[in-house]
Design an enzyme around this catalytic site. Structure first.
Site, PDB file in Angstrom:
ATOM      1  N   TYR A 151       0.822  -1.200   0.000  1.00 13.17           N
ATOM      2  CA  TYR A 151       0.000   0.000   0.000  1.00 13.17           C
ATOM      3  C   TYR A 151       0.860   1.254   0.000  1.00 13.17           C
ATOM      4  O   TYR A 151       1.997   1.252   0.462  1.00 13.17           O
ATOM      5  CB  TYR A 151      -0.944  -0.018   1.207  1.00 13.17           C
ATOM      6  CG  TYR A 151      -1.841  -1.216   1.179  1.00 13.17           C
ATOM      7  CD1 TYR A 151      -2.953  -1.255   0.347  1.00 13.17           C
ATOM      8  CD2 TYR A 151      -1.538  -2.339   1.918  1.00 13.17           C
ATOM      9  CE1 TYR A 151      -3.755  -2.370   0.272  1.00 13.17           C
ATOM     10  CE2 TYR A 151      -2.334  -3.469   1.854  1.00 13.17           C
ATOM     11  CZ  TYR A 151      -3.438  -3.477   1.036  1.00 13.17           C
ATOM     12  OH  TYR A 151      -4.211  -4.598   0.969  1.00 13.17           O
TER      13      TYR A 151
ATOM     14  N   CYS B 165      -1.834   8.056  12.368  1.00 15.96           N
ATOM     15  CA  CYS B 165      -0.382   8.185  12.322  1.00 15.96           C
ATOM     16  C   CYS B 165      -0.100   9.060  11.106  1.00 15.96           C
ATOM     17  O   CYS B 165      -0.720  10.117  10.956  1.00 15.96           O
ATOM     18  CB  CYS B 165       0.301   6.831  12.269  1.00 15.96           C
ATOM     19  SG  CYS B 165      -0.413   5.647  11.098  1.00 15.96           S
TER      20      CYS B 165
ATOM     21  N   ALA C 271       0.116   7.728   7.518  1.00 16.61           N
ATOM     22  CA  ALA C 271      -0.734   7.209   6.447  1.00 16.61           C
ATOM     23  C   ALA C 271      -1.947   6.456   6.967  1.00 16.61           C
ATOM     24  O   ALA C 271      -2.861   6.155   6.206  1.00 16.61           O
ATOM     25  CB  ALA C 271       0.081   6.291   5.538  1.00 16.61           C
TER      26      ALA C 271
END
Length: 285
Positions: free
Chosen positions: A81, A196, A198
């Site tokens: 990702y 956080c 991402a």
């Protein structure tokens, strides 16, 4: 699963594609967006093989930062990702997912307007930020303006920093982070937004640990339920390690590192009670 009194799991667990459509325009990346609003209200991080193109209006510095960050993410998290910080230049600067009725996991707010959105549209009353100062500086975020806007809108802003891509830092930081999350949820004044950078590593790990320790499910169930809604790669071993640390009541207990991979994927009732007491005891620390 039906709703439960502590808000751990509820009917919120539905398909991540439910009531959503893909917006396909030449000038935009391929995004999951709401039928009602031109904004990201689920998840806009896609697997690298999906072919998302970077926003052509992004400056070179932003692109270099994203490339550097995603290389580190793939190396340390073994995750396909990616984080696209530049989405904030033309659309709401966050991507997030509703995990339960009162818990949202997502990426960092980038500007005060993001706080307005969380307050007005999502009824967020608490924000738990897991970033270190250097993470915020790396992306050029003005944290002071975000904290100020939180105060103005009545959102309680909390920080429990953990080092990005560092399982040991995450393991040691999980108890205090979950303590803040559990307290905020127990207050019942609104939703909690955990983030956080991402929203793919530290934030989902905190949410999973909370569900594991306080919602009466094993680690695999909590992990699968979150990642089925928000595809991400939180470090399961760090959660198991933190569970071991909290449940340990014998100084001569076998070291965690020598235990099999399935150890502390589940816990006995007495261990869960012990963990809950120790986590709640960290409030205010």
């Amino acid at each position: 699963m039906g709703a439960v009194s502590n808000g751990c799991f509820s009917s919120v667990f539905t398909s991540p594609l439910e009531n959503e459509v893909f917006l396909k325009e030449k000038s935009f990346p391929r995004l999951l967006v709401s039928n009602k609003f031109l904004k990201v209200n689920k998840i806009s991080c896609r697997k690298s093989e999906s072919g998302i193109q970077e926003n052509p209006t992004s400056n070179r510095s932003s692109k270099n930062n994203m490339e550097e960050y995603n290389i580190a993410m793939k190396k340390m998290m073994r995750s396909p990702y990616e984080y696209h910080h530049d989405l904030g230049e033309w659309i709401l600067g966050m991507n997030y997912t509703h995990i339960t009725n009162n818990l949202i996991v997502g990426s960092q707010p980038q500007k005060p307007e993001d706080i307005d959105h969380l307050k007005q549209e999502e009824k967020v009353a608490y924000i738990l930020n897991l970033q270190q100062d250097k993470d915020i500086e790396f992306w050029g975020i003005n944290l002071q303006s975000i904290v100020k806007r939180c105060k103005e809108t009545g959102i309680r802003h909390m920080r429990r920093p953990a080092r990005d891509f560092d399982p040991d830092s995450l393991r040691s930081g999980l108890p205090k982070a979950v303590s803040s999350l559990e307290w905020a949820i127990s207050e019942g004044k609104g939703k909690v937004y955990v983030h956080c950078t991402a929203g793919l590593g530290r934030a989902p790990a905190v949410a999973i640990a909370y569900m594991f320790w306080f919602c009466g499910v094993d680690l695999k169930t909590a992990y699968d339920r979150l990642t089925s809604k928000r595809p991400c790669g939180p470090n399961k071993r760090a959660i198991r390690g933190a569970t071991y640390d909290l449940a340990k009541n014998d100084p001569w207990k076998e070291p965690f590192e020598s235990l099999p991979d399935y150890a502390f994927e589940n816990i006995a009732d007495w261990e869960r009670n012990l963990i809950q007491g120790r986590v709640r005891g960290l409030r205010g620390t």
